[in-house]
Structures are given as structure tokens and as C-alpha cells.
Motif scaffolding. Structure first.
Motif, PDB file in Angstrom:
ATOM      1  N   PRO A 200       0.825  -1.205   0.000  1.00 32.34           N
ATOM      2  CA  PRO A 200       0.000   0.000   0.000  1.00 32.34           C
ATOM      3  C   PRO A 200       0.859   1.255   0.000  1.00 32.34           C
ATOM      4  O   PRO A 200       1.961   1.267   0.522  1.00 32.34           O
ATOM      5  CB  PRO A 200      -0.797  -0.119   1.311  1.00 32.34           C
ATOM      6  CG  PRO A 200      -0.655  -1.534   1.752  1.00 32.34           C
ATOM      7  CD  PRO A 200       0.635  -2.030   1.192  1.00 32.34           C
ATOM      8  N   THR A 234      -5.665   3.507   1.117  1.00 30.58           N
ATOM      9  CA  THR A 234      -5.103   2.530   2.033  1.00 30.58           C
ATOM     10  C   THR A 234      -4.246   3.229   3.078  1.00 30.58           C
ATOM     11  O   THR A 234      -3.569   4.206   2.790  1.00 30.58           O
ATOM     12  CB  THR A 234      -4.236   1.505   1.290  1.00 30.58           C
ATOM     13  OG1 THR A 234      -3.210   2.205   0.592  1.00 30.58           O
ATOM     14  CG2 THR A 234      -5.049   0.717   0.293  1.00 30.58           C
ATOM     15  N   ALA A 235      -4.299   2.699   4.291  1.00 30.59           N
ATOM     16  CA  ALA A 235      -3.457   3.212   5.362  1.00 30.59           C
ATOM     17  C   ALA A 235      -2.118   2.477   5.340  1.00 30.59           C
ATOM     18  O   ALA A 235      -2.027   1.347   4.844  1.00 30.59           O
ATOM     19  CB  ALA A 235      -4.145   3.020   6.710  1.00 30.59           C
ATOM     20  N   GLY A 237       0.679   0.044   5.924  1.00 29.90           N
ATOM     21  CA  GLY A 237       0.688  -1.289   6.492  1.00 29.90           C
ATOM     22  C   GLY A 237      -0.619  -2.044   6.359  1.00 29.90           C
ATOM     23  O   GLY A 237      -0.746  -3.182   6.824  1.00 29.90           O
ATOM     24  N   GLU A 238      -1.613  -1.434   5.717  1.00 32.43           N
ATOM     25  CA  GLU A 238      -2.924  -2.060   5.593  1.00 32.43           C
ATOM     26  C   GLU A 238      -3.049  -2.736   4.237  1.00 32.43           C
ATOM     27  O   GLU A 238      -2.715  -2.158   3.208  1.00 32.43           O
ATOM     28  CB  GLU A 238      -4.014  -0.994   5.741  1.00 32.43           C
ATOM     29  CG  GLU A 238      -5.429  -1.539   5.717  1.00 32.43           C
ATOM     30  CD  GLU A 238      -6.451  -0.437   5.895  1.00 32.43           C
ATOM     31  OE1 GLU A 238      -7.334  -0.575   6.757  1.00 32.43           O
ATOM     32  OE2 GLU A 238      -6.354   0.580   5.176  1.00 32.43           O
ATOM     33  N   GLY A 239      -3.525  -3.957   4.207  1.00 34.60           N
ATOM     34  CA  GLY A 239      -3.731  -4.662   2.954  1.00 34.60           C
ATOM     35  C   GLY A 239      -4.980  -4.175   2.247  1.00 34.60           C
ATOM     36  O   GLY A 239      -5.876  -3.575   2.847  1.00 34.60           O
ATOM     37  N   HIS A 242      -8.320  -5.446   3.722  1.00 34.40           N
ATOM     38  CA  HIS A 242      -8.725  -4.753   4.946  1.00 34.40           C
ATOM     39  C   HIS A 242      -9.277  -3.360   4.630  1.00 34.40           C
ATOM     40  O   HIS A 242     -10.250  -2.912   5.238  1.00 34.40           O
ATOM     41  CB  HIS A 242      -7.538  -4.646   5.910  1.00 34.40           C
ATOM     42  CG  HIS A 242      -7.164  -5.939   6.559  1.00 34.40           C
ATOM     43  ND1 HIS A 242      -6.431  -6.916   5.907  1.00 34.40           N
ATOM     44  CD2 HIS A 242      -7.438  -6.432   7.798  1.00 34.40           C
ATOM     45  CE1 HIS A 242      -6.251  -7.947   6.712  1.00 34.40           C
ATOM     46  NE2 HIS A 242      -6.854  -7.679   7.866  1.00 34.40           N
ATOM     47  N   THR A 243      -8.644  -2.665   3.655  1.00 37.86           N
ATOM     48  CA  THR A 243      -9.138  -1.340   3.267  1.00 37.86           C
ATOM     49  C   THR A 243     -10.554  -1.435   2.712  1.00 37.86           C
ATOM     50  O   THR A 243     -11.429  -0.624   3.038  1.00 37.86           O
ATOM     51  CB  THR A 243      -8.221  -0.708   2.217  1.00 37.86           C
ATOM     52  OG1 THR A 243      -6.900  -0.628   2.730  1.00 37.86           O
ATOM     53  CG2 THR A 243      -8.695   0.695   1.850  1.00 37.86           C
ATOM     54  N   ARG A 246     -13.002  -2.144   5.554  1.00 42.84           N
ATOM     55  CA  ARG A 246     -13.137  -0.971   6.425  1.00 42.84           C
ATOM     56  C   ARG A 246     -13.980   0.113   5.754  1.00 42.84           C
ATOM     57  O   ARG A 246     -14.892   0.688   6.370  1.00 42.84           O
ATOM     58  CB  ARG A 246     -11.752  -0.430   6.772  1.00 42.84           C
ATOM     59  CG  ARG A 246     -11.794   0.880   7.550  1.00 42.84           C
ATOM     60  CD  ARG A 246     -10.396   1.338   7.977  1.00 42.84           C
ATOM     61  NE  ARG A 246      -9.472   1.434   6.872  1.00 42.84           N
ATOM     62  CZ  ARG A 246      -9.429   2.465   6.026  1.00 42.84           C
ATOM     63  NH1 ARG A 246     -10.294   3.460   6.140  1.00 42.84           N
ATOM     64  NH2 ARG A 246      -8.535   2.499   5.044  1.00 42.84           N
ATOM     65  N   PRO A 258     -12.392  -9.609   6.291  1.00 42.09           N
ATOM     66  CA  PRO A 258     -11.319  -9.515   5.298  1.00 42.09           C
ATOM     67  C   PRO A 258     -10.895 -10.856   4.724  1.00 42.09           C
ATOM     68  O   PRO A 258     -10.406 -10.922   3.597  1.00 42.09           O
ATOM     69  CB  PRO A 258     -10.175  -8.859   6.089  1.00 42.09           C
ATOM     70  CG  PRO A 258     -10.844  -8.102   7.188  1.00 42.09           C
ATOM     71  CD  PRO A 258     -12.049  -8.919   7.554  1.00 42.09           C
TER      72      PRO A 258
END
Length: 736
Positions: A200, A234-235, A237-239, A242-243, A246, A258
Motif C-alpha cells: 500500500p 489505504t493506510a 501497512g494495511e492490505g 482490509h481497506t 473498512r 477480510p
């Protein structure tokens, strides 16, 4: 090798020499880039100006830019050379000081290899080329260059990549360097590639698509008749999975795991662009409570609607009875789904984003979705030159012969004229019009987008749009806020009637009223947002009175001169106090009905251009930069009656009321030749205000004081520079 601005400044200050511009390069430029009539050239990284002066000798009017002050200080301009020296970083600075209208030739000599983002720069400059214009890159080659100096040169792969971006690419050799002559920038194609999930980054975004157990896609549809596809950045470290989950939960309330999400594909802007990517992820469905959704079969394209019953629309508060509109959930007009139209709309939005005038958010979503050809199915195009008696053609979307030209006009980003001489708009016959003037229009999209974003529109707000025009602003307000509490007001009933019909075609039923915009619309006040689409000499008290606590109003505030507008930003606090400021801006709305405007006639402008004036002097006093807008705004109010000719090559300002004028031409780095005429010493007036403005801290924002009576005053925070706002005299402003 130099890598910083300080390095280059130091090198030029020490008299460091660089490879001279030789006869072979001159010959190639003469053969492949001769100057056309009134040709303009841009020399990027001009150094001490050897190439720029040669281009001027070829017949070009030249803008020469460099980021090294010491280089520009060493540049000498012969009196006959038409060169303007600009201190700019081509990759980082705002490029608005460059001449509008583009260039016939752009040169980068021994510069391109130093650029951090070469592809982006090439595309940026390519879009500034006029038709048949050329980008000429002169660069050392990597092969013969010593390893320690590799950074000054391009290798064969880098050259091949640059040439691949153009429809016409020629390569020559001169002075031991490659000379590339490039024409016709290719469009960047969108590519879809299936690939593993990359790491990301801040320029990566994710969209989530909800599917059911049978692989059918569930998409919710908003009241604006567009698909809601939840997503976001995306944040760290976030896959991607997960994005997607979220964003889905935050924006729709649908919960997913996820583990059950998977990446379907990556969407890349272009293989040679920055890594902006959109990732599509699929998740099992959850309940879409209260939201209409559509089930689309992926393999067949068939779809069925599901979800709650269509809500009954609120009865709109209208100034006159409105015809029955389509139910909420009705489809967007077919024209909005035309691929050619959608592509033109997307390209317009992309240009606004690239120019920094539009960012992600509800206004961007509205401009991307709203079909402009429904709001403006007819528009005028001028067929005469600016100084000729006006001749106009009314184009009509329903006529196949007009459609291509009208499509380009509507999505150019320029202002669009929709009414001639106060005529009825509905039912008119397309064709030629002569004389008169345009009395209703859609403003430039860059300015409109910026103002609507500053307005901070939100769902459920009560909005008053003053000056309906073509209906673009009110359509955006309906899209973002919902149409129930939106009012649009225009002084011309023909404009109001046309806007009502065209908004209804989009499924919107705001209150459409006719009346004096400065009086507002008290029947449904107060308003959370007030947007005025014409210039006013002072803030209308009625509009301030109709602003709700927590509300904001925006309007262009100007004098009879159109040259230096200000933007009035008025906020009412939660306690009811009014806080306002006047911001100096580059562009503003035109004056409204009854607001006479000064202008420089063609005869007056010609006289300024060729006259020797009353006196001429050489000056080391530098005129304030165009970007010092706070100074020019103060000049307009402290010394009223001045108009600038922005089309002139030199700084040219006239006073139509008395016939005074001034002209300042560059005579070398920080040297000016100033010519003046008439009873007013405009050059002295400029520097009087400039000195006072700098003593006040060089503000671009002023405090705008509005008392409970009619008194209004503009002042700096320290109070050292101030002026009252008065109603201007109603006098026509052409020079005698």
C-alpha cells in the motif's frame, strides 16, 4: 553534479560555464522549429539566456525560466529582444505566470535529465503546446558520459521512452548531443492488469464491490442516480482487503470479514505515470438497510432491482408551481450514458484535477456525474474576433451537425454563454445572432469548482444559489445536499424558466425563483450556504441577514474594474456573530445586472501599444508580481478607475475615465522601461500602494467589517491599510 537550487545558484554566481550553444543546434532549430507569425516560445532551464535570446532572434516572443537567481541576474536583454525572464521551478512552482494560450515551441537544453519526474513534466509541457507546436529536448548521451556525470545524460532506453509518448518524434545529433523534436502528445491509455497485491502507498485507493453467493454484484444507488461504490485510500501497512472491508463498513454499514474478500484486479492510469491505482475487492453481502441496490449478473449483464420502496419525495417550496417530476430512483437521462459524452466529462474532470482546481470529494463526484448537455442543450459560440462587431451562432444538441462542437465547448472548462440580449431561452431557434451581448452564462469550471469546494456543501444543508445562470451551481447543490432545501434565484424570468425545466430533466425540483438577488429569498431563510454567482460592490445586507448560525456565504466583491477581484468569505458563528474576510483572487464573477463595468476599447489599447506617451524612464523599481494579488486588490480600491490589459505582452494599465495609461517593459533582469501618458501618474500610484501594502505585512487576506447598519470597511489586521466599501457610480467606462 548539481542537485539543489543552492548548487545551481552558486555555480552561476561563480561564473561557471556550461556547454555553449553551437551552430549545429541553431541550424536544426531553424530547419525544424521556425518561428510562425506571432510565435511564442518557452525555454525551460534557460540559465544565462543564450538559447532564449537566439529564439528571440528567430522571431519568437520568449518566456525564459530558471530556478537560479544568479543565472537570471547574469542574463542581459538587448532592447530589440522580446524575452521575459521568470524565476520558477518548473516541477514545483505554480505555472500560472506562464503565458496563457500555449507555446509554439518549448525547449529543454541540458535540463531534462535533471528532472525528478520526467514523464509528468513532458506531459505537462506537451499540453501547453499549440497546434503543430514542438517540444525540443537537447540532451547529452549516457554512453560517452563519464560514470560520475551520468546524471546529466539520458540513455537509449530513456530516450526511446520519451519519444514513444509522441505522435511525431524525430532525432538528430548536434554538438555531441541528441536533439529530439517531438510533436503531438499521445493520450495516456487506461490499462487493466491482474496482479498480486502491491504494498500500500499514499497514492493507492481501494473500491469494494459487494456480491451475493451467486456472484451477482450488489451496488446501492443514491438519490442522485449514481452508483455508490464505497472505497478510500489505504493506510500504511494495511492490505487492500482490509481497506475494502473498512471502507464498506464506514460508508454503508455493511460488515464483512477480510478473509472473505479478495482482490479482483488493479487499474493503472498508464504505464508511465505515477503509481495511482484503484483496486477492486469483492466481499460477501450484508444487509443494505434503507438503501436501494441493484443485482447485476456478472456473466450476463442482466440486473434486477431490490431494496426498500421508493420514498415519496418532499413537496418542494417553489416560487411558482412546478410540473410533476420523476420519482426518486429514476435513471439519469440517456445522454448521460453516451460513452463519448461520458469520456468528455471525465476528461474535463481530469484536467481540473491536474490543474489543482478540483480534489476528491462531493463536488468532484457531482461534476463527474452531471450531464452538462442536459443543463445546456443550447449554447453560443462567437464567430467574430474580440474587436469586431459580435456575431454568434447558437448551437443545439439536438442537431447532429452541432453536436461535436457543442460537446467540446461544454467540456472545455471555459465559460459557456447561454442567453443573448435577454431573450427567452426555451423554444428558441438555433442559428446566427448579431450585435448585443451575452446576458447569462456558465462560469469557467476551474473557478466554479474551487468556489463550490470552499463552500463546503453537505447533505441536508439549506442552500441559496443567487444568480442561476446555466444552472451548474444549483445542480451541484442538489446533487450534494438534496434538492428539498435548495433555492436558486435569478433576476431574469427566462433564465429561471429554463433552469427549472432542465433541472427537472435531471430529476431535481429545487425552489426556482425570480427576483433581485441582492434581496435574497426570505421566504425559506435562513440558509446554511449562500453562493452568489455575480460580482457585487459591497456585501448585500439582506444576504447576511439570511445566513444561519454556522453558515457560510461566498461572493465576488469588486469595483467597476474587472481586473482585480476579491472573494468575500462570510461566516456566521454558532452564537450569531458575523466574521468576514476579503481574499484577493485571480478570477471572479462578472458584475450583475445594472453593474456597469470599465473596459479598454480596441482603439485605446492600440494607442497604448504604439504611442511614445508623455515621457519614458528607466527604472529599477520592479512592478509588483501578478501573484501579489493583495496589492493589486488594494490598488483597485484606493486608486479606482484602472483596468489592466492582460492580453498585452507588457504590464499595461489604462484609466478609461481620463485617458491616462502606463506601460512597463522589461529591459533586462530587474530593469524596466516605463512609459506613461495622461493626467494620472499610474506608475507612482502603483508604488504608493505597494509600499503601504508591504508595510502592512503584504496581506492577501483582509478583514471585512460589516456592521448592523450599511457601513462596510476593509482593513488589515493591524489597521494600517484600509478603505470603505461604497456603491460605485453608474457610469459607462470606455475611453474617449
Amino acid at each position: 553534479m548539481f542537485t539543489s537550487q543552492d548548487d545551481w545558484n552558486s555555480g552561476y554566481a561563480k561564473g561557471r560555464g556550461y556547454r555553449p550553444f553551437d551552430a549545429g543546434e541553431r541550424e536544426l532549430l531553424a530547419q525544424h522549429a521556425p518561428a510562425p507569425e506571432s510565435g511564442r516560445a518557452l525555454d525551460v532551464g534557460c540559465g544565462t539566456g543564450e538559447l532564449a535570446l537566439h529564439l528571440a532572434s528567430m522571431g519568437y516572443t520568449v518566456d525564459a525560466l530558471d530556478w537560479a537567481d544568479s543565472a537570471l541576474a547574469a542574463a542581459e536583454t538587448p532592447p530589440e529582444a522580446s524575452v521575459r525572464w521568470l524565476h520558477l521551478n518548473i516541477e514545483r512552482d505554480n505555472l500560472k505566470p506562464l503565458k496563457p494560450g500555449g507555446y509554439d515551441l518549448i525547449t529543454l537544453r541540458m535540463v531534462y535529465a535533471f528532472m525528478r519526474d520526467r514523464t509528468r513534466l513532458a506531459r505537462t509541457l506537451g499540453r501547453r503546446l499549440r497546434k503543430n507546436g514542438a517540444l525540443v529536448v537537447i540532451t547529452p548521451l549516457a554512453a560517452p558520459t563519464p560514470a560520475e556525470r551520468r546524471g546529466i545524460a539520458l540513455d537509449e532506453d530513456e530516450i526511446a521512452h520519451l519519444m514513444s509518448m509522441w505522435d511525431q518524434a524525430q532525432r538528430f545529433a548536434a554538438n555531441g548531443m541528441a536533439v529530439l523534436v517531438l510533436r503531438g502528445l499521445k493520450k495516456a491509455a487506461v490499462q487493466i492488469a491482474h496482479a498480486p497485491c502491491p504494498q500500500p502507498s499514499s497514492v493507492t485507493g481501494v473500491h469494494a464491490v459487494v456480491t451475493d453467493a451467486d456472484g451477482r454484484v450488489r451496488l446501492s444507488r443514491s438519490a442522485q442516480q449514481v452508483w455508490d461504490l464505497p472505497g478510500g485510500p489505504t493506510a500504511p501497512g494495511e492490505g487492500f482487503e482490509h481497506t475494502a472491508v473498512r471502507a464498506l463498513a464506514e460508508q454503508t454499514g455493511v460488515a464483512a470479514d477480510p478473509v472473505d474478500a479478495h482482490v479482483l484486479g488493479l487499474l493503472l492510469d498508464a504505464p508511465d505515470s505515477l503509481p495511482r491505482t484503484s483496486v477492486v475487492g469483492g466481499c460477501p453481502p450484508g444487509p443494505l438497510a434503507g438503501r436501494r441496490c441493484v443485482m447485476t449478473q456478472l456473466n450476463t449483464g442482466g440486473s434486477t432491482e431490490a431494496g426498500p420502496a421508493t420514498p415519496v419525495p418532499h413537496e418542494p417550496r417553489t416560487a411558482v408551481p412546478a410540473p410533476a417530476g420523476p420519482e426518486v430512483g429514476a435513471p439519469v437521462p440517456a445522454a448521460a450514458r453516451d460513452p463519448q459524452v461520458a469520456a468528455a466529462r471525465a476528461a474535463m474532470v481530469a484536467r481540473l484535477e491536474e490543474a489543482g482546481e478540483l480534489v476528491a470529494g462531493p463536488v468532484r463526484d457531482a461534476l463527474f456525474a452531471l450531464p452538462r448537455e442536459v443543463l445546456m442543450p443550447q449554447a453560443y459560440v462567437r464567430r467574430s474576433a474580440p474587436d469586431e462587431p459580435p456575431r454568434w451562432d447558437l448551437l443545439d444538441w439536438s442537431r447532429p451537425a452541432d453536436r461535436d462542437e457543442l460537446l467540446r465547448l461544454l467540456h472545455s472548462g471555459d465559460s459557456v454563454s447561454v442567453q443573448h440580449a435577454g431573450e427567452p431561452i426555451l423554444g428558441r431557434v438555433p442559428g446566427r445572432r448579431s450585435g448585443g451581448s451575452m446576458t447569462a452564462m456558465s462560469s469557467t469550471m476551474g473557478m466554479t469548482a474551487g468556489l463550490l469546494q470552499l463552500l463546503d456543501l453537505r447533505r441536508g444543508q439549506r442552500v441559496l444559489d443567487v444568480g442561476t445562470g446555466a444552472g451548474v451551481a444549483v445542480a451541484v447543490a442538489c446533487f450534494v445536499c438534496g434538492d428539498y432545501d435548495v433555492v436558486t434565484l435569478d433576476i431574469d424570468r427566462h433564465v429561471s424558466e429554463a433552469a427549472r425545466a432542465r433541472l427537472l430533466a435531471l430529476g431535481y425540483r429545487p425552489t426556482v425563483a425570480t427576483g433581485d438577488g441582492t434581496a435574497g429569498w426570505p421566504e425559506t431563510a435562513p440558509y446554511d450556504r449562500i453562493f452568489v454567482s455575480f460580482s457585487v460592490p459591497r456585501v448585500p445586507p439582506a444576504l447576511v441577514a439570511q445566513l444561519a448560525p454556522g453558515g457560510r456565504a461566498l461572493m465576488t466583491l469588486g469595483t467597476s474594474s474587472p481586473s482585480w477581484p476579491g472573494l468575500a468569505v462570510i461566516n456566521r458563528t454558532g452564537t450569531g456573530a458575523v466574521e468576514a474576510e476579503l481574499v484577493a483572487v485571480e478570477f471572479g464573477h462578472r458584475g450583475g445586472a445594472g453593474f456597469d463595468r470599465l473596459f479598454l476599447s480596441a482603439e485605446f489599447r492600440k494607442r497604448i501599444a504604439i504611442s511614445e506617451g508623455d515621457w519614458t524612464q528607466r527604472s529599477r523599481l520592479e512592478p509588483p508580481a501578478d501573484t501579489e494579488r493583495g496589492m493589486w486588490l488594494a490598488l483597485d480600491h484606493l486608486y479606482p478607475g484602472l483596468v489592466r490589459d492582460f492580453g498585452a505582452d507588457d504590464l499595461t494599465i489604462g484609466a478609461p475615465g481620463c485617458g491616462s495609461w502606463m506601460r512597463a517593459r522589461s529591459a533586462g533582469y530587474r530593469r524596466w522601461e516605463v512609459t506613461t501618458a495622461g493626467p494620472r501618474d499610474i506608475w507612482a500610484e502603483i508604488h504608493d500602494v505597494a509600499d503601504r501594502w508591504r508595510a502592512a505585512g503584504s496581506p492577501h487576506r483582509y478583514r471585512l467589517e460589516i456592521d448592523s447598519g450599511r457601513a462596510q470597511r476593509v482593513t488589515t489586521s493591524c489597521g494600517t491599510l484600509a478603505w470603505p466599501l461604497n456603491d460605485p457610480p453608474r457610469t459607462h467606462g470606455d475611453a474617449q
